[in-house]
Design an enzyme around this catalytic site. Structure first.
Site, PDB file in Angstrom:
ATOM      1  CG  ASP A 134      31.936 -58.828 -40.633  1.00  0.00           C
ATOM      2  OD1 ASP A 134      33.168 -59.034 -40.617  1.00  0.00           O
ATOM      3  OD2 ASP A 134      31.273 -58.567 -39.614  1.00  0.00           O
ATOM      4  CE  LYS A 197      27.838 -59.236 -38.292  1.00  0.00           C
ATOM      5  NZ  LYS A 197      28.513 -58.173 -39.082  1.00  0.00           N
ATOM      6  CE  LYS A 233      30.441 -58.400 -35.761  1.00  0.00           C
ATOM      7  NZ  LYS A 233      31.103 -57.643 -36.860  1.00  0.00           N
TER       8      LYS A 233
END
Length: 284
Positions: A134, A197, A233
């Site tokens: 991430d 995300k 996400k």
């Protein structure tokens, strides 16, 4: 290089109206229980604090892979998410399970480091055993209009990931407008993101339904143009079942049922697991 400044986007007011219309029918009764079960299997169980220890990560891993054994008909979570220095501990604890190890890397959460430092951290994290990375975009450079530089950084980090999947954090709370969120989404996707995300969880606002819809539309348009699926996400502040159901429903309404599995939808959370377990217990 594509000129991302020309990306068409709806106004913020139009996006807000779309959110309202998309959320008119949240699941209830037995359908709600089924949906919460699906959501449990999408969670990236997360700890990203300066005081994180080996013991805390071990306990979190055991919690994440022990949900099936509770006898409530709930699945284990999809992954745990930790800092790079704790990946090895998580990897060892999860050995033999189906949970992935995700880790933040690339100068999380501010993104304010030179690209060679970011790449080196990503390579280290993958070598430690991370299945997923991430990363955060360089919001300062993005807000200055240096879109090519942001694209190139994401592409370089994607290459450094090797076989690990890349989730690109936009930090939508710092981008604010639908136009900028859409532009960042398009850049991340075209630079090679496996997921986009919303947030680090360190900035307010974190995940918002407004940002989520803009990002979902970027994914939808890319899929319609190329046939390539990209995951999403939402993360940051998703601490209750109702909020999680709203993000789950938005994904279903914009992208369809095909996205409602852990390959294409994750929810970053630390408290949501306990909330879902408690609700299912109380309604058993």
């Amino acid at each position: 290089m594509e000129d991302f400044r020309n990306t068409p986007v709806l106004s913020d007011e139009e996006i807000h109206q779309q959110v309202k219309s998309l959320l008119t029918g949240l699941p209830t009764g037995s359908e709600r229980k089924v949906s919460l079960g699906k959501i449990m299997g999408l969670i990236d169980l997360t700890t990203l604090e300066g005081a994180d220890t080996d013991e805390k990560v071990i306990n979190m891993c055991k919690k994440g892979m022990g949900i099936e054994s509770l006898g409530l008909g709930l699945p284990n979570v999809a992954a745990v998410c930790v800092y790079p220095t704790l990946v090895r501990v998580a990897r060892k604890t999860l050995e033999g399970s189906r949970l992935n190890v995700a880790a933040v890397a690339g100068a999380f959460p501010a993104g304010q480091s030179p690209i060679h430092i970011k790449v080196a951290e990503v390579k280290y994290t993958v070598e430690e055993g991370a299945d997923e990375i991430d990363m955060v975009i360089s919001r300062g450079k993005f807000l200055e209009g240096e879109y090519t530089r942001v694209f190139d950084e994401i592409a370089a980090i994607k290459e450094a990931c090797g076989d690990a999947h890349l989730k690109v954090i936009l930090e939508t709370g710092e981008l604010q407008t639908a136009t900028l969120i859409r532009r960042a989404s398009d850049i991340a996707i075209k630079a090679g993101a496996d997921f986009i995300k919303t947030s680090t969880g360190k900035v307010q606002p974190a995940a918002t339904e407004h940002a989520m819809v803009v990002m979902l539309q970027s994914i939808r348009d890319h899929y319609q143009a190329t046939g390539k699926m990209v995951g999403i996400k939402p993360a940051g502040g998703i601490a209750d079942a109702e909020t999680a159901l709203r993000y789950f429903t938005l994904t279903s309404e914009v992208l369809g049922q095909e996205w409602l599995n852990k390959d294409w939808l994750r929810i970053g959370a630390s408290r949501l697991v306990d909330v879902i377990i408690e609700e299912v217990k109380n309604n058993a």
